[in-house]
Design an enzyme around this catalytic site. Sequence first.
Site: not given
Length: 396
Positions: A316, A285, A209
């Site tokens: 995610h 995601d 991320s």
Amino acid sequence: PFSSYNFTPEPQRLHLRTKIEAFTMSLMSNGGFIVSYIIPFLLKGIKLTGGLGSLIGLLLYVKQDSILYHPTIQDLPKKPRDNPKGYCSPAEYRVPFETHRIKCEDGVYIHSWLMQNKSNINTHEQNMLPTILFFHGNAGNIGIRLPNAVQMMKHLNANILLVEYRGFGESDDAKVNEAGLKLDAEAALRFAATHTQIDPNQVFVFGRSLGGGVAFHLAHYAEQQGISLAGVMVENTFLSISKMVDALMPYVAPFKALVLRIGWDSLEIAPRLNTPILYLAGEADELVPPSHMRGLYDASTKSRLRVWHGIKGGSHNESWVQGGAEYWLAMRMFIEKALAVSASCSKSVGHGSGFEVDALNGQPVESSIPVMKSGLVGMLSEAFSGSNDKSAKKVT
């Protein structure tokens, strides 16, 4: 070889995971409400008065660092030592480790754990293992990443340097911003390059991320400075913060040129990198559009080795869980190929070469990693709650 390590302590995983999931669902539901109802109403008001628009713009400009970076979420502790059992220290997993406070260029000290893979190997063999610099996402301390890091250490037969950004966990309470996090990453790389038990030619960077943006910056920095970096592994990261605004806050997007000062523009960096890159992409995601990862992969035409690993059903933050054995196999294969490319400078690989591997679902293990905030109201709420938390230390 890891029989001496305890990978199943008795952490309060269900309790921690439930709190994070509830927090995330609350943010997403509030975010949907603000996008669907409140912002359109405000935009109609802006047509009548420029003052309200200016106020919103000023709010987003001033609070955007607090919107993105969250050293704490809800009532979860800021410092690893206060985490639920199983998330406090590598010692809970009987993993040999060193605690380091690494000095950054601006004098800030960041906290890190160097988890050393010493199981059934001598010192010489340990020095020959890869070392992975682990850059986490935008919320929570490094203790929350321990289950992931321990599994990474086990499956990849590597040392893991867990890096805690400034303002997070046990690191100095310095101002958290893009410039500062970049200094944190650079200091971590210099530390790894000079540590006596780390092979500087086998240093890899992993970022999930927000950590993916940090990893891209560090790879570019390493190439500019002539510092050895064997490869980059990014998971569910984004093209840039600007592109994320388009995805998460479409009603704000028209004004972003006026208020947005956070970049993390990996799309600008990706085409410049020669460094081998592995893309670990969760196909489900729910936060970062999957097209962001594909866009970065497509842009990495100069990389000596680029690898795509799609994770069916990968969300995610849980892709490393949902990817099963194939997830770890893809990482091991990439590490081997990247080291071979570096050692031989093989012309057969060439620039822009790449291949794709699709993962199959494996058996899940427990995970609890905070996610980037979704929706404007949730972001602003967390930003203001963080600044108004009387128990929080003053940030300088």
